[in-house]
Design an enzyme around this catalytic site. Structure first.
Site, PDB file in Angstrom:
ATOM      1  N   SER A  86       3.027 -14.907 -10.324  1.00  0.00           N
ATOM      2  CA  SER A  86       2.321 -15.585  -9.236  1.00  0.00           C
ATOM      3  C   SER A  86       1.111 -16.345  -9.772  1.00  0.00           C
ATOM      4  O   SER A  86       1.261 -17.231 -10.606  1.00  0.00           O
ATOM      5  CB  SER A  86       1.941 -14.561  -8.150  1.00  0.00           C
ATOM      6  OG  SER A  86       1.401 -15.197  -7.017  1.00  0.00           O
ATOM      7  N   HIS A 190       3.923 -16.738  -1.026  1.00  0.00           N
ATOM      8  CA  HIS A 190       5.278 -17.111  -1.447  1.00  0.00           C
ATOM      9  C   HIS A 190       6.273 -17.086  -0.290  1.00  0.00           C
ATOM     10  O   HIS A 190       7.430 -16.713  -0.456  1.00  0.00           O
ATOM     11  CB  HIS A 190       5.748 -16.211  -2.598  1.00  0.00           C
ATOM     12  CG  HIS A 190       4.786 -16.208  -3.748  1.00  0.00           C
ATOM     13  ND1 HIS A 190       4.556 -17.326  -4.513  1.00  0.00           N
ATOM     14  CD2 HIS A 190       3.961 -15.248  -4.223  1.00  0.00           C
ATOM     15  CE1 HIS A 190       3.638 -17.045  -5.422  1.00  0.00           C
ATOM     16  NE2 HIS A 190       3.250 -15.803  -5.259  1.00  0.00           N
TER      17      HIS A 190
END
Length: 305
Positions: A86, A190
């Site tokens: 991430s 996300h």
């Protein structure tokens, strides 16, 4: 063969930056970054409590700064590949020379602010599912309206969605899942909830001139090694609203013949996944500068000559 990896949001703990600032030149470097991005990284990394550093706009640049600082302290890491989970992908991009350290931190600061703003629209969050069959779990999440935002491998999937949906998941776990653990993040990252942040980040990225990576860069999108800075930057923008496929990154590590993995500060999470998914691969997490000597020994044994 060595891979250097960087953790994502949720890895931070109060005071974790303190020992790293004691290294020669570290405090001055962090102060310069703080001035450049308008955020007192030293304060948040040494004095702030858990709630303060849970703030997306704070946590993300703090993690990237710590990752760069600890990797630099290793000296020449001689890694054959880099990857990040991430927001850790921004750390990896800096370590691969795609973005200048200060530029990477500036972009991450904008990312964190934009994601915090998007997260404020609806109360959302993320929870880790431990155990279970991935296909069964993904189908169950979709039934509840949740997104499998992180497919991490080693029997771990992270679900993201509204707090109501996550509460329903806690009450109704997929078959085979041992535990559902809420994560220390402030939004459904996300997922479609982050779409407004993608637009903001795309505008900021359009002003940058990324360089091609100096080492192999393994992407969260599909686990593929990406060879151009332009594509890496494009993927950094898009991953804000798309799932992290760390499972595929680890499959690529396996295919590349990785024999050792070092996780930069605040290390631990990705080493834990690697221990389960990559048997035989030696691992080390940089938690404090006390871990540097052991990491250097591992690098000398497994790094690129």
């Amino acid at each position: 063969m060595l891979v250097l990896v960087a953790p994502g949001q949720g890895a931070q703990t109060p005071g974790f930056l303190t020992p790293w600032l004691e290294l020669p030149g570290a405090a001055a470097r962090v102060a310069a970054w703080s001035d450049a991005i308008g955020l007192d990284l030293a304060h948040y990394g040494t004095q702030a409590d858990a709630d303060e550093i849970r703030d997306t706009a704070v946590a993300q640049p703090l993690l990237v700064a710590a990752g760069i600082l600890s990797a630099t302290a290793l000296g020449d890491a001689s890694a054959a590949a880099v990857a990040g989970h991430s927001v850790g992908e921004f750390t990896a991009a800096a370590l691969a020379g795609v973005l200048d350290d200060t530029v990477a931190l500036g972009l991450v600061r904008k990312r964190g602010l934009a994601m915090a703003e998007a997260a404020a629209v609806t109360e959302t969050g993320m929870s880790a599912l431990l155990g279970g069959d991935p296909e069964v779990s993904v189908a169950h999440l979709e039934k509840l309206g949740l997104t499998p935002a992180n497919i991490n491998g080693a029997g771990q999937i992270v679900a993201a969605g509204t707090l109501e949906q996550l509460a329903a998941l806690a009450e109704d776990k997929p078959e085979g899942v041992r535990k559902v653990v809420p994560l220390k993040v402030a939004g459904a990252f996300h997922t479609r909830h982050m779409a407004p942040a993608v637009e903001t980040l795309a505008k900021a990225a359009a002003e940058l001139a990324p360089a091609d990576p100096t080492v192999r860069y393994v992407s969260n999108k599909d686990g593929r090694a990406v060879a151009t800075g332009a594509e890496i930057l494009d993927r950094l923008v898009g991953q804000v609203a798309n799932p992290v496929r760390w499972d595929l990154c680890m499959e690529t590590f396996k295919e590349l013949g990785v024999t050792a993995l070092v996780e930069v500060s605040p290390g631990g999470t990705l080493v834990g996944l690697a221990k389960r998914a990559l048997p035989g691969v030696k691992t080390l997490a940089l938690k404090t500068p006390d871990d540097l000597d052991a990491a250097r020994e591992l690098i000398a044994e497994h790094g690129v000559v």
